[in-house]
Design a protein around this motif. Structure first.
Motif, PDB file in Angstrom:
ATOM      1  N   PRO A  10      44.922  14.796  82.982  1.00  0.00           N
ATOM      2  CA  PRO A  10      46.391  14.775  82.871  1.00  0.00           C
ATOM      3  C   PRO A  10      46.902  13.776  81.832  1.00  0.00           C
ATOM      4  O   PRO A  10      48.046  13.865  81.419  1.00  0.00           O
ATOM      5  CB  PRO A  10      46.860  14.368  84.267  1.00  0.00           C
ATOM      6  N   VAL A  11      46.062  12.854  81.389  1.00  0.00           N
ATOM      7  CA  VAL A  11      46.499  11.842  80.423  1.00  0.00           C
ATOM      8  C   VAL A  11      46.194  12.282  78.990  1.00  0.00           C
ATOM      9  O   VAL A  11      47.087  12.327  78.145  1.00  0.00           O
ATOM     10  CB  VAL A  11      45.832  10.479  80.728  1.00  0.00           C
ATOM     11  N   ASN A  60      37.636   7.384  97.207  1.00  0.00           N
ATOM     12  CA  ASN A  60      37.369   8.216  96.041  1.00  0.00           C
ATOM     13  C   ASN A  60      38.159   7.714  94.845  1.00  0.00           C
ATOM     14  O   ASN A  60      39.218   7.115  94.997  1.00  0.00           O
ATOM     15  CB  ASN A  60      37.705   9.681  96.332  1.00  0.00           C
ATOM     16  N   THR A  61      37.610   7.938  93.666  1.00  0.00           N
ATOM     17  CA  THR A  61      38.299   7.621  92.423  1.00  0.00           C
ATOM     18  C   THR A  61      38.062   8.741  91.434  1.00  0.00           C
ATOM     19  O   THR A  61      36.984   9.355  91.408  1.00  0.00           O
ATOM     20  CB  THR A  61      37.800   6.300  91.801  1.00  0.00           C
ATOM     21  N   PRO A 113      46.271  10.012  92.366  1.00  0.00           N
ATOM     22  CA  PRO A 113      46.640  11.298  92.974  1.00  0.00           C
ATOM     23  C   PRO A 113      48.034  11.805  92.578  1.00  0.00           C
ATOM     24  O   PRO A 113      48.270  13.011  92.613  1.00  0.00           O
ATOM     25  CB  PRO A 113      46.558  11.017  94.477  1.00  0.00           C
ATOM     26  N   VAL A 114      48.920  10.933  92.201  1.00  0.00           N
ATOM     27  CA  VAL A 114      50.265  11.364  91.782  1.00  0.00           C
ATOM     28  C   VAL A 114      50.177  12.199  90.509  1.00  0.00           C
ATOM     29  O   VAL A 114      50.970  13.116  90.309  1.00  0.00           O
ATOM     30  CB  VAL A 114      51.162  10.122  91.558  1.00  0.00           C
ATOM     31  N   PHE A 173      39.114  18.733  94.283  1.00  0.00           N
ATOM     32  CA  PHE A 173      38.931  17.544  95.109  1.00  0.00           C
ATOM     33  C   PHE A 173      38.742  17.925  96.576  1.00  0.00           C
ATOM     34  O   PHE A 173      37.847  17.406  97.245  1.00  0.00           O
ATOM     35  CB  PHE A 173      40.129  16.610  94.965  1.00  0.00           C
ATOM     36  N   ASP A 174      39.576  18.819  97.101  1.00  0.00           N
ATOM     37  CA  ASP A 174      39.451  19.247  98.497  1.00  0.00           C
ATOM     38  C   ASP A 174      38.085  19.883  98.762  1.00  0.00           C
ATOM     39  O   ASP A 174      37.475  19.653  99.808  1.00  0.00           O
ATOM     40  CB  ASP A 174      40.566  20.219  98.872  1.00  0.00           C
ATOM     41  N   TYR A 175      37.603  20.661  97.812  1.00  0.00           N
ATOM     42  CA  TYR A 175      36.290  21.302  97.958  1.00  0.00           C
ATOM     43  C   TYR A 175      35.183  20.250  98.038  1.00  0.00           C
ATOM     44  O   TYR A 175      34.335  20.278  98.929  1.00  0.00           O
ATOM     45  CB  TYR A 175      36.045  22.257  96.790  1.00  0.00           C
TER      46      TYR A 175
END
Length: 114
Positions: A18-19, A49-50, A62-63, A73-75
């Motif tokens: 995202p950056v 987690n990172t 996370p934002v 991530f959920d997986y």
């Protein structure tokens, strides 16, 4: 009582950062908290987690995550279950043996007294 973290897994992601918008630098790391005392070493269920990007060298919070990153991530969060480890050290076993010997000696003393 020192608390340390061990790495459960490091997963390279193919999502866009995202950056910097690069799709080859994201790395998701899961770490588990370890509590160590003089009597035992215990792995807690606390997993942190990172998400970092090696191209722009930034931490992605996370934002800033996109829906694709959240799904990945959920997986991976479901796959990384914490290890359950409880190791007793030698001072624990020595103290336990000492307590058992004292209990046996007290019960033998009272049984001989009566």
């Amino acid at each position: 009582m020192p608390e340390t973290f061990i790495t459960l897994s490091e997963i390279p992601l193919k999502n866009n950062c995202p950056v910097c918008f690069n799709n080859e630098g994201l790395c998701l790391t899961f770490k588990q908290k370890i509590i160590e005392t003089s009597f035992y070493k215990n792995a807690t269920t606390n997993v942190s987690n990172t998400l970092t990007c090696s191209k722009c060298e930034s931490t992605i919070y996370p934002v800033q995550w996109t829906e694709d990153i959240e799904r990945v991530f959920d997986y991976h969060k479901k796959l990384n279950t914490p290890d359950k480890v409880l190791n007793y050290k030698n001072p624990f076993w020595i103290a336990l043996a000492f307590i058992i010997i004292i209990i046996i000696a007290i019960s033998a003393y009272f049984s001989l007294k009566n």
